[in-house]
Design an enzyme around this catalytic site. Structure first.
Site, PDB file in Angstrom:
ATOM      1  N   ARG A   5     -36.479  17.880 -54.028  1.00 25.81           N
ATOM      2  CA  ARG A   5     -37.097  18.601 -52.929  1.00 25.81           C
ATOM      3  C   ARG A   5     -38.619  18.656 -53.072  1.00 25.81           C
ATOM      4  NH1 ARG A   5     -36.423  19.419 -47.715  1.00 25.81           N
ATOM      5  NH2 ARG A   5     -37.218  21.425 -47.009  1.00 25.81           N
ATOM      6  N   ASP A  25     -48.519  11.733 -40.016  1.00 28.98           N
ATOM      7  CA  ASP A  25     -47.185  11.520 -40.591  1.00 28.98           C
ATOM      8  C   ASP A  25     -47.173  10.159 -41.268  1.00 28.98           C
ATOM      9  OD1 ASP A  25     -44.526  11.166 -41.202  1.00 28.98           O
ATOM     10  OD2 ASP A  25     -43.776  11.640 -39.189  1.00 28.98           O
ATOM     11  N   HIS A  71     -45.425  14.787 -41.602  1.00 21.44           N
ATOM     12  CA  HIS A  71     -44.096  14.617 -41.030  1.00 21.44           C
ATOM     13  C   HIS A  71     -43.528  15.942 -40.516  1.00 21.44           C
ATOM     14  CE1 HIS A  71     -40.303  12.754 -40.252  1.00 21.44           C
ATOM     15  NE2 HIS A  71     -39.656  13.429 -41.168  1.00 21.44           N
ATOM     16  N   ASP A  72     -43.859  17.029 -41.200  1.00 21.21           N
ATOM     17  CA  ASP A  72     -43.348  18.343 -40.796  1.00 21.21           C
ATOM     18  C   ASP A  72     -43.859  18.784 -39.427  1.00 21.21           C
ATOM     19  OD1 ASP A  72     -41.624  18.890 -42.807  1.00 21.21           O
ATOM     20  OD2 ASP A  72     -42.943  20.247 -43.921  1.00 21.21           O
ATOM     21  N   SER A 104     -37.096  12.847 -37.030  1.00 14.76           N
ATOM     22  CA  SER A 104     -36.806  12.221 -38.317  1.00 14.76           C
ATOM     23  C   SER A 104     -35.402  11.603 -38.317  1.00 14.76           C
ATOM     24  CB  SER A 104     -36.980  13.275 -39.413  1.00 14.76           C
ATOM     25  OG  SER A 104     -36.969  12.701 -40.674  1.00 14.76           O
TER      26      SER A 104
END
Lengths: 391, 214
Positions: free
Chosen positions: A236, A331, A364-365, A166
């Site tokens: 968040r 992602d 994405h994680d 990232s």
């Protein structure tokens, strides 16, 4: 699950003080600053086995292992999940893909961070007050500059590899452009040559949540004894949604209800609501709002092609490193298409490059997850790097 | 959890003569490629051909591969590999980016064969294709006996084969002339022996080198 036998074990954070002013891309100058970092493994005699791990938005210097006081706690049947284990402990350690038996691994908290390096929540020695809004908006290029100074301090002239996922991947790529001779390999994971419009838009909503929180006080909330918790947790929560995939969320939470039935009010009902609020609260309790703003801006600003009329081929002409580019199929925030753009420009410049598109459900994680094929790809590439200096 | 030691591969132990015997088309391809050429290998498998060309011709090469296990194998092999699907074309590659674009024992498994052949000549100055000759007498004999051919070159059963576009030497040559593709050279072989007499009948494998027709 990472077993402790393969952990780097007890680690200790270190600090480095820098008194040479840092000229930032914004024009601002930081007269002095501190960087907090950790290292794992042993630097070899000719200092050729160093790897720099760059962190993403909410990361820090604690990449692997755990702290001594955690071990003390762990004997009192503390859930290992609650121990303060490094954020990439499944990747970094003895016998792991980034093998600390072979490499000397360096992780630091970036300038502007909130985990120990100088940032908006640090005290400005000139005023005796926290920097707050006066802390400069540092960029990926500024970070690379500060990381190079830390490398100088440790006697590392050239990294065997610089890597990250990232925003960390952006720093790794920038290394190959700012210091082409100082990095042999770049591993750019789940990253982008620049953010898409949609991605900037998500960041802007997150920033607005913080900026419009009445407790933000224009960034100088420290003096008011408050924290813009509501804004930070909203930021968040939004971010967290975008780091996952629809499938991953559906699999994990579905439409599950905590009470088993509708209660016709606005309390937490769906499991996903409970999860997101928990994540938001947990994050807001320890992360600095100004750092969050600054990190998202660094993401938005990163665009090495900008100086070359948008021509990424031209931007990568400076690079000398070999590259491994990795993306993940689900992602959507840093989509595989963006990684393929990086690969295309590296091919144009005839750089050595390999590209793996990992099938993963975690969005994405994924880059933080234990995934057999992903880890095998990383291990294979890093083993080849290790062969360059052990031969 | 034990992590197996994966440092088994040693470049100096790489057995080139063994490889050339196992894949006779490798030596034929290498003979056409000059030192230091820029090479793209489509469907590069575990990277053996690129490794062979790197060691024997000092080429600068890249492979394209779809299979996860092969991606790992290529990286272990020290080969540049780009994960991608050949059937979605070669949009990730610029015009005339390579001296040679190779499709080794993969042509018959591609879905959009026409488009891929044209794409090869868009991104490369010359193309090289190797494929099993469906007209080989042993294949013909098996069909005559009433069965789909199964052999060293065609090791699959009809129900699990990836091969959807098998052809004979004649078929390939007429394809090229219909698509304005200029054949520059070719080799036909059975095992490692060159076949010059009745190649469409006696050759099990063929390798062609070609360019865009004028």
């Amino acid at each position: 699950m990472s077993s402790l036998s393969q952990s780097v074990g007890i680690v200790r954070a270190q600090r480095a003080q820098f008194d040479t002013p840092l000229q930032c891309q914004s024009g601002a100058v930081l007269p002095r600053y501190e960087l907090v970092y950790e290292t794992y493994g042993t630097l070899n005699a000719d200092k050729s086995n160093a790897i720099l791990v760059c962190h993403a938005l909410s990361g820090h210097h604690h990449v692997a292992g755990y702290y001594a006081d955690d071990e003390k706690n762990s004997t009192q049947e503390k859930n290992p999940k609650e121990k303060n284990i490094g954020w990439w402990d499944n990747m970094v350690g003895p016998g792991k893909p980034i093998d600390t038996n072979k490499f000397f691994v360096l992780g630091l908290n970036n300038l502007g961070g909130c985990s120990g390096s100088t940032g908006p929540s640090s005290t400005n020695p000139e005023t005796g007050q926290p920097y707050g809004a006066s802390f400069p908006l540092v960029t990926v290029e500024d970070w690379v500059e500060s990381q190079a100074r830390l490398a100088d301090r440790l006697g590392i002239q050239q990294f065997a590899a610089v890597l990250g996922g990232s925003l960390g991947g952006m720093q790794a790529m920038q290394w190959s452009l700012s210091y082409p001779e100082r990095v042999r390999h770049v591993l750019a994971i789940a990253t982008a040559p620049r953010l898409t419009t949609e991605n900037i838009a998500f960041n802007d909503v997150a920033r607005n949540a913080i900026l419009t929180d009445p407790d933000f006080h224009g960034g100088n909330f420290y003096q008011h004894g408050v924290v813009p918790t509501r804004g930070l947790r909203l930021a968040r929560m939004l971010g967290h949604i975008t780091y996952l995939s629809d499938d991953a969320m559906s699999d994990k939470f579905g439409r599950g209800l905590r009470a088993g039935k509708y209660s016709f009010n606005y309390d937490i009902e769906f499991e996903i609501e409970s999860y997101l609020r928990y994540q938001g609260d947990k994050f807001a309790a320890h992360f600095d709002a100004n750092t969050y703003l600054l990190m998202t801006k660094a993401l938005d600003y990163f665009d090495p092609a900008r100086k070359f009329n948008g021509d990424l081929n031209h931007a990568f002409a400076a690079a000398r490193a070999s590259f491994l580019v990795v993306s993940f199929t689900t992602d959507w925030r840093f989509a595989p298409e963006l990684s393929r753009t990086i690969v295309k420009s590296l091919l144009h410049n005839r750089r050595n490059v390999s590209y793996a598109e990992i099938s993963s459900t975690h969005g994405h994680d994924s880059f933080l997850m234990q995934h057999e094929h992903y880890h095998k790809v990383m291990r294979a590439y890093l083993n080849n790097i290790a062969r360059e200096f052990s031969a | 959890m034990n992590v197996p030691d994966q440092s088994g591969f040693n470049q100096s132990e790489f057995n080139q003569s063994g490889l050339a015997a196992a894949r006779p088309d490798f030596a034929a391809i290498a003979a056409w490629i000059p030192q230091g050429a820029l090479v793209l290998d489509l469907g590069c498998g575990d990277g053996s051909l690129l490794r062979y060309l790197k060691d024997t011709r000092n080429i600068h090469g890249y492979g394209v591969e779809i299979d996860d296990a092969n991606i790992e194998a290529c990286i272990l092999n020290g080969i540049n590999v780009i994960q991608g699907n050949l059937d979605s074309g070669l949009s990730g590659f610029e015009n005339n980016a390579f001296d040679y674009v190779i499709l080794s024992q993969t042509l018959q498994a591609t879905r959009h064969t026409e488009r891929l052949m044209q794409e090869m000549l868009r991104v490369g100055r010359e193309g090289i294709v190797s494929f099993p000759n469906f007209g080989y007498w042993k294949n013909r004999l098996q069909i005559l006996r009433g069965n789909m051919p199964v052999s060293k070159e065609l090791p699959y059963q009809w129900y699990d084969t990836p091969n959807v576009h098998l052809c004979t030497l004649h078929d390939f040559e007429s394809f090229c002339s219909q698509h304005r593709i200029n054949i520059l050279d070719h080799r036909v072989m059975t095992d490692e022996h060159a076949v010059n007499f009745l190649p469409n009948l006696l050759g099990s494998t063929a390798v062609y080198r070609f360019q865009r027709g004028k």
